[in-house]
Design a protein around this motif. Structure first.
Motif, PDB file in Angstrom:
ATOM      1  N   GLU A  53     -63.866 -27.720   3.806  1.00  0.00           N
ATOM      2  CA  GLU A  53     -62.708 -27.296   4.592  1.00  0.00           C
ATOM      3  C   GLU A  53     -62.927 -27.591   6.067  1.00  0.00           C
ATOM      4  N   GLN A  54     -61.829 -27.708   6.774  1.00  0.00           N
ATOM      5  CA  GLN A  54     -61.871 -27.979   8.210  1.00  0.00           C
ATOM      6  C   GLN A  54     -60.648 -27.361   8.875  1.00  0.00           C
ATOM      7  N   ALA A  55     -60.872 -26.708  10.011  1.00  0.00           N
ATOM      8  CA  ALA A  55     -59.762 -26.138  10.769  1.00  0.00           C
ATOM      9  C   ALA A  55     -59.058 -27.258  11.529  1.00  0.00           C
ATOM     10  N   SER A  56     -57.738 -27.217  11.560  1.00  0.00           N
ATOM     11  CA  SER A  56     -56.960 -28.216  12.281  1.00  0.00           C
ATOM     12  C   SER A  56     -55.732 -27.540  12.864  1.00  0.00           C
ATOM     13  N   GLU A  57     -54.922 -28.322  13.551  1.00  0.00           N
ATOM     14  CA  GLU A  57     -53.702 -27.763  14.134  1.00  0.00           C
ATOM     15  C   GLU A  57     -52.701 -27.355  13.055  1.00  0.00           C
ATOM     16  N   LEU A  58     -52.895 -27.868  11.831  1.00  0.00           N
ATOM     17  CA  LEU A  58     -52.044 -27.474  10.711  1.00  0.00           C
ATOM     18  C   LEU A  58     -52.547 -26.208  10.030  1.00  0.00           C
ATOM     19  N   GLY A  59     -53.704 -25.754  10.442  1.00  0.00           N
ATOM     20  CA  GLY A  59     -54.368 -24.648   9.758  1.00  0.00           C
ATOM     21  C   GLY A  59     -55.599 -25.164   9.038  1.00  0.00           C
ATOM     22  N   VAL A  60     -55.998 -24.491   7.974  1.00  0.00           N
ATOM     23  CA  VAL A  60     -57.171 -24.930   7.212  1.00  0.00           C
ATOM     24  C   VAL A  60     -56.774 -26.090   6.297  1.00  0.00           C
ATOM     25  N   VAL A  61     -57.565 -27.173   6.354  1.00  0.00           N
ATOM     26  CA  VAL A  61     -57.381 -28.309   5.465  1.00  0.00           C
ATOM     27  C   VAL A  61     -58.566 -28.344   4.492  1.00  0.00           C
ATOM     28  N   PHE A  62     -58.266 -28.279   3.217  1.00  0.00           N
ATOM     29  CA  PHE A  62     -59.308 -28.321   2.195  1.00  0.00           C
ATOM     30  C   PHE A  62     -59.454 -29.742   1.671  1.00  0.00           C
TER      31      PHE A  62
ATOM     32  N   ARG B  53     -49.492 -30.236   1.163  1.00  0.00           N
ATOM     33  CA  ARG B  53     -49.477 -28.772   1.187  1.00  0.00           C
ATOM     34  C   ARG B  53     -49.804 -28.230  -0.196  1.00  0.00           C
ATOM     35  N   ILE B  54     -50.547 -27.139  -0.211  1.00  0.00           N
ATOM     36  CA  ILE B  54     -50.909 -26.487  -1.464  1.00  0.00           C
ATOM     37  C   ILE B  54     -49.656 -26.117  -2.255  1.00  0.00           C
TER      38      ILE B  54
ATOM     39  N   VAL C  41     -46.183 -26.033  -7.251  1.00  0.00           N
ATOM     40  CA  VAL C  41     -44.935 -26.398  -7.924  1.00  0.00           C
ATOM     41  C   VAL C  41     -45.215 -27.354  -9.073  1.00  0.00           C
ATOM     42  N   GLN C  42     -46.079 -28.316  -8.828  1.00  0.00           N
ATOM     43  CA  GLN C  42     -46.408 -29.294  -9.866  1.00  0.00           C
ATOM     44  C   GLN C  42     -47.037 -28.625 -11.084  1.00  0.00           C
ATOM     45  N   LEU C  43     -47.916 -27.651 -10.843  1.00  0.00           N
ATOM     46  CA  LEU C  43     -48.621 -26.971 -11.936  1.00  0.00           C
ATOM     47  C   LEU C  43     -47.834 -25.796 -12.498  1.00  0.00           C
ATOM     48  N   ASN C  44     -46.754 -25.407 -11.811  1.00  0.00           N
ATOM     49  CA  ASN C  44     -45.969 -24.245 -12.225  1.00  0.00           C
ATOM     50  C   ASN C  44     -46.869 -23.012 -12.349  1.00  0.00           C
TER      51      ASN C  44
ATOM     52  N   THR D 183     -53.739 -20.459   0.521  1.00  0.00           N
ATOM     53  CA  THR D 183     -52.376 -19.957   0.658  1.00  0.00           C
ATOM     54  C   THR D 183     -51.413 -21.106   0.387  1.00  0.00           C
ATOM     55  N   PRO D 184     -50.167 -20.810   0.050  1.00  0.00           N
ATOM     56  CA  PRO D 184     -49.212 -21.907  -0.171  1.00  0.00           C
ATOM     57  C   PRO D 184     -49.031 -22.799   1.042  1.00  0.00           C
ATOM     58  N   LYS D 185     -49.319 -22.276   2.246  1.00  0.00           N
ATOM     59  CA  LYS D 185     -49.153 -23.074   3.470  1.00  0.00           C
ATOM     60  C   LYS D 185     -50.399 -23.880   3.827  1.00  0.00           C
ATOM     61  N   SER D 186     -51.497 -23.671   3.076  1.00  0.00           N
ATOM     62  CA  SER D 186     -52.701 -24.456   3.337  1.00  0.00           C
ATOM     63  C   SER D 186     -52.452 -25.927   2.991  1.00  0.00           C
TER      64      SER D 186
END
Length: 453
Positions: free
Chosen positions: A95-104, A63-64, A69-72, A8-11
């Motif tokens: 991947e790993q779950a964290s307080e930020l959500g999923v971190v890839f 953030r994803i 944005v970089q790749l448009n 997701t964009p928030k990952s």
């Protein structure tokens, strides 16, 4: 195998690299991997490699959304590109779950060198399928351009111990230092083992050896044979016969490269779909010139039709154009005549220099959705499309309230048809058709622009 969590964009993500990753060498990487990756996945890989920094930390992810944005691009396109990179063993994803959500964690892997890629059963077969036999042979020669055949020479290379004498008195300390340095180092990934539960390899061996193919060579090429089965869904009998064709009976040598070519050639789709029968099209509302074009389109195979048009324009049929026609024949339900009308519309009426795949596919898809089944139907759709296009253009250019007559599609035949040049194939235009074309030329010269038959 565990499924990757949805991107997701928030990952968040971190980029790392395997210990044996040394970068992407453009001169050798792009020609061999770009056909496998496609432009989107190649762009994602280059972007990831650009963002690689020393000492990556899970505590400082990006953030994803920044990558998008970089790749448009969008999240769906990024996910698809990442799937390709993983399948081609260029990226490992963790991947790993964290307080930020999923971190890839996207761990970059070293690409194979050209010789290694061509020797890989899965990747080489896929590359051959993507670029065709001619380009594949060119890449194979390019991979060996600096090599010399030394099989007839006497090797006099010195061994390691003939030159270096390790100090046995420090062996214990050396072993301890080596073990410490190797901790955490990632070994190079072994080539993927192909599995095919629906393929009886033992039965295949029986069939192939009965045809004179050496069993030891087939067992050594098991990965390749299973890969061909997976990619082309060919059964044991078919692959056994192709293996026999790839075996030199004089030397009893099984040639893997020849086997790949045999399989690829056997799975080439027919260049032309079943053609519609000339004379069965509904000609209602078509002028004499357009009726003759329909009959001509129904008589000449699409590749030959394209070849004649390109020769008249001073060009030649490119591999990309031939692939475009092949894909249209394979994926669409358009008849030969409809495909020829599409070619005529783009190259003659629209005066385009080449048959552009994206535009041809778009028009063919639209025509199929509208129920186009014949050359006459295709011609009506071409006329309608051209009239609507020119009407919109005229409306933009003319003052409001001024009436503009709806233009008509240019009723012109290809120059090679006007010259009554016969096709150089088994499906050449008959002498009667040539006479019809000559009569048509006379009609076109005297036919007024608004006259219809």
């Amino acid at each position: 195998m565990l499924e990757r969590s949805p991107l997701t964009p928030k990952s968040h993500y971190v980029i790392s690299a395997g210990a044996n990753f040394t970068g992407l060498s453009q001169p050798t990487f792009v020609p061999y991997y770009q056909p496998l990756l496609g432009s989107a996945a190649l762009g994602v890989l280059l972007a990831l490699a650009t963002e690689l920094h020393p000492q990556p930390l899970l505590t400082a992810p990006a953030r994803i959304n920044q990558l998008l944005v970089q790749l448009n691009t969008g999240i769906r396109e990024l996910t698809t590109a990442l799937d390709r990179l993983e399948a081609l063993r260029l990226v490992k994803t963790f991947e790993q779950a964290s307080e930020l959500g999923v971190v890839f964690v996207f761990e970059l892997q070293p690409p194979l060198r050209p010789g290694e890629l061509l020797a890989d059963d899965l990747l080489s077969v896929l590359l051959l399928q993507q670029v065709g036999a001619a380009r594949f042979d060119q890449l194979a020669r390019q991979a060996q351009q600096f090599s010399l055949d030394t099989s007839s020479l006497k090797q006099v290379t010195k061994s390691f111990f003939a030159v270096f004498k390790p100090d046995e008195t420090t062996k214990a300390q050396d072993d301890q230092a080596l073990q410490k340095a190797r901790q955490g180092l990632v070994q190079a990934a072994a080539p993927a083992q192909v599995t095919a539960p629906d393929f009886d390899f033992g039965f295949f061996l029986q069939q192939a050896t009965s045809l004179g193919v050496p069993q030891a060579a087939l067992q050594a090429a098991q990965n390749l044979i299973l890969a061909e089965h997976r990619l082309y869904a060919m059964d044991e009998f078919q692959l056994a016969n192709l293996a026999a064709r790839a075996t030199d009976m004089a030397t009893n040598q099984f040639n893997e490269l020849s086997f790949k070519r045999q399989v690829q050639a056997a799975n080439q789709p027919p260049a032309d779909p079943p053609s519609s029968t000339p004379g069965t099209d509904d000609m209602t509302g078509l002028s004499a010139a357009m009726r003759q074009l329909v009959n001509l389109a129904n008589q000449v195979p699409p590749v030959e039709f394209l070849r004649q048009l390109k020769e008249q324009k001073g060009g030649f049929v490119t591999p990309a154009e031939q692939r475009t026609l092949t894909e249209l024949a394979q994926n669409s339900r358009l008849s030969n005549g409809a495909l020829n009308v599409l070619t005529w519309y783009l190259l003659v009426d629209q005066e385009m220099p080449n048959l552009v795949a994206n535009l041809a596919n778009s028009i063919a898809s639209t025509w199929q959705s509208l129920g186009v089944a014949s050359a006459a139907d295709a011609l009506r759709q071409a006329q309608r499309h051209q009239q609507q296009k020119q009407a919109r253009l005229a409306q933009r250019n003319q003052p409001k309230g001024k009436y503009t007559k709806r233009p008509r599609i240019k009723e012109q035949l290809p120059d090679w048809a006007k010259q009554a040049k016969p096709a150089a194939s088994s499906a050449a235009v008959s002498s009667a058709s040539v006479q019809k074309i000559e009569d048509l030329l006379a009609d076109l010269k005297s036919d007024s622009p608004d006259k219809k038959q």
